[in-house]
Design a protein around this motif. Structure first.
Motif, PDB file in Angstrom:
ATOM      1  N   VAL A   2       0.829  -1.206   0.000  1.00 47.47           N
ATOM      2  CA  VAL A   2       0.000   0.000   0.000  1.00 47.47           C
ATOM      3  C   VAL A   2       0.863   1.256   0.000  1.00 47.47           C
ATOM      4  O   VAL A   2       0.405   2.338  -0.423  1.00 47.47           O
ATOM      5  N   GLU A   3       2.127   1.155   0.415  1.00 46.86           N
ATOM      6  CA  GLU A   3       2.986   2.345   0.421  1.00 46.86           C
ATOM      7  C   GLU A   3       3.243   2.860  -0.993  1.00 46.86           C
ATOM      8  O   GLU A   3       3.607   4.037  -1.178  1.00 46.86           O
ATOM      9  N   ILE A  37       5.000   1.203   6.057  1.00 43.78           N
ATOM     10  CA  ILE A  37       5.004   2.586   6.537  1.00 43.78           C
ATOM     11  C   ILE A  37       5.254   2.585   8.043  1.00 43.78           C
ATOM     12  O   ILE A  37       4.595   1.868   8.793  1.00 43.78           O
ATOM     13  N   GLY A  38       6.213   3.373   8.491  1.00 43.95           N
ATOM     14  CA  GLY A  38       6.560   3.442   9.910  1.00 43.95           C
ATOM     15  C   GLY A  38       7.554   2.387  10.340  1.00 43.95           C
ATOM     16  O   GLY A  38       7.714   2.160  11.559  1.00 43.95           O
ATOM     17  N   ASP A  39       8.262   1.742   9.376  1.00 45.82           N
ATOM     18  CA  ASP A  39       9.219   0.703   9.739  1.00 45.82           C
ATOM     19  C   ASP A  39      10.391   1.246  10.541  1.00 45.82           C
ATOM     20  O   ASP A  39      10.873   0.602  11.477  1.00 45.82           O
ATOM     21  N   SER A  40      10.868   2.439  10.176  1.00 44.00           N
ATOM     22  CA  SER A  40      11.996   3.016  10.915  1.00 44.00           C
ATOM     23  C   SER A  40      11.598   3.363  12.349  1.00 44.00           C
ATOM     24  O   SER A  40      12.380   3.161  13.290  1.00 44.00           O
ATOM     25  N   GLU A  41      10.380   3.861  12.542  1.00 42.75           N
ATOM     26  CA  GLU A  41       9.903   4.186  13.892  1.00 42.75           C
ATOM     27  C   GLU A  41       9.755   2.912  14.736  1.00 42.75           C
ATOM     28  O   GLU A  41      10.094   2.902  15.926  1.00 42.75           O
ATOM     29  N   ILE A  42       9.269   1.861  14.120  1.00 47.46           N
ATOM     30  CA  ILE A  42       9.128   0.595  14.852  1.00 47.46           C
ATOM     31  C   ILE A  42      10.497   0.037  15.222  1.00 47.46           C
ATOM     32  O   ILE A  42      10.725  -0.430  16.357  1.00 47.46           O
ATOM     33  N   GLN A  51       0.243   5.823  13.962  1.00 46.23           N
ATOM     34  CA  GLN A  51      -0.996   6.377  13.408  1.00 46.23           C
ATOM     35  C   GLN A  51      -0.832   7.786  12.836  1.00 46.23           C
ATOM     36  O   GLN A  51      -1.378   8.069  11.756  1.00 46.23           O
ATOM     37  N   PRO A  52      -0.103   8.718  13.489  1.00 45.13           N
ATOM     38  CA  PRO A  52       0.057  10.047  12.860  1.00 45.13           C
ATOM     39  C   PRO A  52       0.727   9.984  11.484  1.00 45.13           C
ATOM     40  O   PRO A  52       0.355  10.748  10.571  1.00 45.13           O
ATOM     41  N   LEU A  53       1.687   9.092  11.287  1.00 46.99           N
ATOM     42  CA  LEU A  53       2.331   8.958   9.981  1.00 46.99           C
ATOM     43  C   LEU A  53       1.355   8.462   8.927  1.00 46.99           C
ATOM     44  O   LEU A  53       1.344   8.941   7.779  1.00 46.99           O
ATOM     45  N   LEU A  54       0.519   7.503   9.297  1.00 43.21           N
ATOM     46  CA  LEU A  54      -0.437   6.955   8.345  1.00 43.21           C
ATOM     47  C   LEU A  54      -1.515   7.977   7.990  1.00 43.21           C
ATOM     48  O   LEU A  54      -1.901   8.110   6.818  1.00 43.21           O
ATOM     49  N   ILE A  55      -1.996   8.711   8.989  1.00 41.51           N
ATOM     50  CA  ILE A  55      -3.035   9.719   8.723  1.00 41.51           C
ATOM     51  C   ILE A  55      -2.470  10.854   7.870  1.00 41.51           C
ATOM     52  O   ILE A  55      -3.185  11.441   7.035  1.00 41.51           O
ATOM     53  N   HIS A  56      -1.202  11.156   8.077  1.00 43.79           N
ATOM     54  CA  HIS A  56      -0.566  12.202   7.248  1.00 43.79           C
ATOM     55  C   HIS A  56      -0.516  11.769   5.784  1.00 43.79           C
ATOM     56  O   HIS A  56      -0.636  12.605   4.875  1.00 43.79           O
ATOM     57  N   MET A  57      -0.339  10.474   5.555  1.00 47.52           N
ATOM     58  CA  MET A  57      -0.327   9.972   4.188  1.00 47.52           C
ATOM     59  C   MET A  57      -1.726  10.031   3.573  1.00 47.52           C
ATOM     60  O   MET A  57      -1.878  10.462   2.416  1.00 47.52           O
ATOM     61  N   ASN A  99      -7.862   6.791   9.600  1.00 45.82           N
ATOM     62  CA  ASN A  99      -8.636   7.124  10.814  1.00 45.82           C
ATOM     63  C   ASN A  99      -9.619   6.015  11.177  1.00 45.82           C
ATOM     64  O   ASN A  99      -9.960   5.841  12.359  1.00 45.82           O
ATOM     65  N   SER A 100     -10.096   5.297  10.188  1.00 42.81           N
ATOM     66  CA  SER A 100     -11.085   4.237  10.427  1.00 42.81           C
ATOM     67  C   SER A 100     -10.448   2.859  10.488  1.00 42.81           C
ATOM     68  O   SER A 100     -11.168   1.851  10.459  1.00 42.81           O
ATOM     69  N   ALA A 101      -9.103   2.772  10.570  1.00 42.02           N
ATOM     70  CA  ALA A 101      -8.401   1.489  10.538  1.00 42.02           C
ATOM     71  C   ALA A 101      -7.890   1.119  11.929  1.00 42.02           C
ATOM     72  O   ALA A 101      -7.556   1.982  12.743  1.00 42.02           O
ATOM     73  N   ASP A 102      -7.839  -0.193  12.192  1.00 41.83           N
ATOM     74  CA  ASP A 102      -7.202  -0.737  13.394  1.00 41.83           C
ATOM     75  C   ASP A 102      -5.757  -1.077  13.042  1.00 41.83           C
ATOM     76  O   ASP A 102      -5.498  -1.965  12.209  1.00 41.83           O
ATOM     77  N   ILE A 103      -4.827  -0.393  13.666  1.00 43.46           N
ATOM     78  CA  ILE A 103      -3.406  -0.511  13.325  1.00 43.46           C
ATOM     79  C   ILE A 103      -2.780  -1.606  14.182  1.00 43.46           C
ATOM     80  O   ILE A 103      -2.861  -1.572  15.413  1.00 43.46           O
TER      81      ILE A 103
END
Length: 426
Positions: free
Chosen positions: A282-283, A316-321, A344-350, A355-359
Motif C-alpha cells: 500500500v505504500e 510505513i513506519g518501519d523506521s519508527e518501529i 498512526q500520525p504517519l499513516l493519517i498524514h499519508m 482514521n477508520s483502521a485498526d493498526i
C-alpha cells in the motif's frame, strides 16, 4: 347386791317410736309455719291493693311463678337425681340446682356449636383463586426474550464455525514466528466482526512493520483460509505493483478496483457472506486510488458495503518501529499499546482513510525466530538438515545486536533463497 347402782332398763317399744317420730314432727311443723307465713303475706298484699283487677292479676302472676318453680324443681329432680340421692340433708336452698341447670344448658349450647369434621377419605378443596392475566403475559414475554437471546447465541456460534476461526488461529500461531501479540490482535478483531452479519461499518486492519517480519505471509494465510471456507470469488488479493504498475494510468486502476470490490460485495451479500480484500504494498499506491478506497470505508453506505473486511499491508513506519523496539528491549508488553499511537500520525498524514483502521504493528524478528523460519522452509521443501547446519545458515544473515539480543535486519525475507541454494546440485 347392796351398794351397786341399779342397771338402766332398755327402752320400751313406744319410747323408740317417739324417738324416731319427733324429728319428723318438727319438720312437718316447720313446713306448716312456712305455708302459713306465705298465705299471710299474700293476704297482706291483697288488702293493700284497692282494685280487684290488680288483685286478680297478682294472683295469676303468683300462680304462674309457683307453677314454674314446680316445673323447674321437677326438671332438676330428673336431671340431677343422683345429686339428690347423694345429699344427706333436706334443705330449701335451690341455688345448687339452678347452677346445675345452667351448666347443662351451657353444655347443650357447646354441642350445637361443634365444627363439622370431614371424613379422612374425603378431600378438602380450597376455593379457587382467580389468577391474574398480567402474570401470564409477563411469563410469555420473558420466554420470548429468552428464546431470542438463545437464538442469537446459536447464530454467533454458527458464524464462527462457518469461518473456522479456531483452525485459522492455530495455523497462524504455527506458521507466523515472533508476532504473537499481532496474531492475537488480528484474531480478536476477526472473531468480533464475523460473529454477526449486521454491522455499521466495514472492518479495516492495517498491518505495518519492517521488511520480512511476516506481514505478507499473514495476508497469504488469510487468503488461503477464507478461500477454503468460502468461494474463492469472495476473496481478492490486490498487489499494487502488479495490478497498477503504471502511476500514470491511475484512472483505469480506479475503475478496475471499484468494479471488482462492488461485484464481490454484491455477490457476497446475496449469499450472506463477508468478503475479504487484501491490499499489499500500500505504500506504493497512488493517492487517487486511496481516495477511491476511502469511499468504501465510510459508514454511511448501503448494507452490502458495510459487511466487508479490508487488510492493508505496508512498511510505513518501519523506521519508527525499529527504533522503538531497539530502545525498549525490556518492555515488550507495551509494544502493542504504544506502537499504534506512534505509527498512526504517519499513516493519517499519508491519507485520512487510516482514521477508520485498526493498526497492528509487526515488530523485529530475533535470531531464534529466523531459525524457526529456516526449519519451516526446509520442512516444506522436503529436506533434512541437522540443527547445527540450520544455525550456520541463520548466522549468514545480518543482525543488529541490542541489549544482548540479535534482531534480523531483513527478517525472514532471504530464508527462501538460502534454502533454494541447498537444492542446487554441487
Amino acid at each position: 347386791m347392796d351398794g351397786e347402782p341399779p342397771c338402766p332398763k332398755p327402752p320400751t317399744l313406744p319410747h323408740k317410736i317417739s324417738l324416731v317420730s319427733s324429728p319428723m314432727r318438727a319438720v312437718i311443723r316447720l313446713r306448716r309455719k312456712v305455708r302459713i307465713q306465705k298465705k299471710n303475706c299474700l293476704q297482706v298484699d291483697l288488702n293493700k291493693d284497692k282494685s280487684p283487677e290488680l288483685v286478680q292479676t297478682r294472683l295469676l302472676q303468683r300462680q304462674i311463678s309457683l307453677n314454674r318453680t314446680n316445673l323447674c324443681s321437677s326438671s332438676i329432680s330428673l336431671f340431677n337425681q343422683s345429686s339428690f340421692e347423694n345429699s344427706r340433708y333436706f334443705t330449701f336452698d335451690t341455688s345448687r340446682d339452678q347452677c346445675t341447670l345452667n351448666k347443662y344448658k351451657r353444655k347443650k349450647r357447646r354441642r350445637k356449636s361443634k365444627v363439622v369434621l370431614y371424613p379422612e377419605s374425603s378431600r378438602k378443596y380450597l376455593p379457587t383463586a382467580e389468577k391474574s392475566k398480567a402474570k401470564r403475559c409477563l411469563f410469555l414475554l420473558i420466554g420470548i426474550i429468552f428464546l431470542q437471546i438463545l437464538n442469537a447465541i446459536e447464530n454467533l456460534d454458527d458464524n464462527l464455525q462457518k469461518y473456522d476461526l479456531d483452525g485459522l488461529e492455530k495455523t497462524m500461531h504455527r506458521e507466523v514466528f515472533g508476532q504473537k501479540l499481532a496474531v492475537e490482535k488480528i484474531m480478536e478483531l476477526l472473531k468480533d466482526y464475523l460473529a454477526t452479519h449486521i454491522h455499521n461499518k466495514p472492518l479495516v486492519i492495517s498491518l505495518n512493520g519492517p521488511t520480512g517480519v511476516g506481514k505478507s505471509h499473514v495476508g497469504w494465510l488469510l487468503a488461503k483460509h477464507f478461500r477454503s471456507v468460502m468461494d474463492s470469488d469472495f476473496v481478492l488479493q490486490y498487489f499494487v505493483m502488479h495490478h497498477c504498475p503504471n502511476k500514470e494510468a491511475t484512472l483505469g486502476c480506479q475503475l478496475d478496483l471499484s468494479k471488482k470490490i462492488s461485484d464481490i460485495v454484491t455477490r457476497a451479500e446475496t449469499e450472506e457472506k463477508i468478503p475479504l480484500f487484501i491490499l499489499d504494498e500500500v505504500e506504493h499506491i497512488p493517492p487517487v486510488l486511496l481516495d477511491t478506497l476511502s469511499r468504501f470505508f465510510e459508514p454511511n453506505q448501503t448494507n452490502e458495503f458495510l459487511n466487508a473486511i479490508y487488510i492493508l499491508i505496508s512498511n510505513i513506519g518501519d523506521s519508527e518501529i525499529t527504533k522503538f523496539v531497539t530502545q525498549n528491549v525490556s518492555t515488550e508488553d507495551s509494544l502493542s499499546k504504544e506502537l499504534p499511537n506512534l505509527i498512526q500520525p504517519l499513516l493519517i498524514h499519508m491519507h485520512p482513510l487510516w482514521n477508520s483502521a485498526d493498526i497492528i504493528p509487526f515488530v523485529l524478528l530475533e535470531k531464534s525466530h529466523v531459525i524457526e523460519c529456516f526449519v519451516e522452509e526446509i520442512r516444506r521443501e522436503g529436506l533434512y538438515l541437522n540443527q547445527s547446519h540450520i544455525e550456520n545458515l541463520a548466522s549468514q544473515l545480518c543482525y543488529n545486536t541490542t541489549g544482548g539480543r540479535q534482531y534480523s535486519k531483513n527478517g525472514c525475507k532471504h530464508v527462501g533463497s538460502k534454502v533454494s541454494l541447498l537444492q542446487r546440485p554441487v
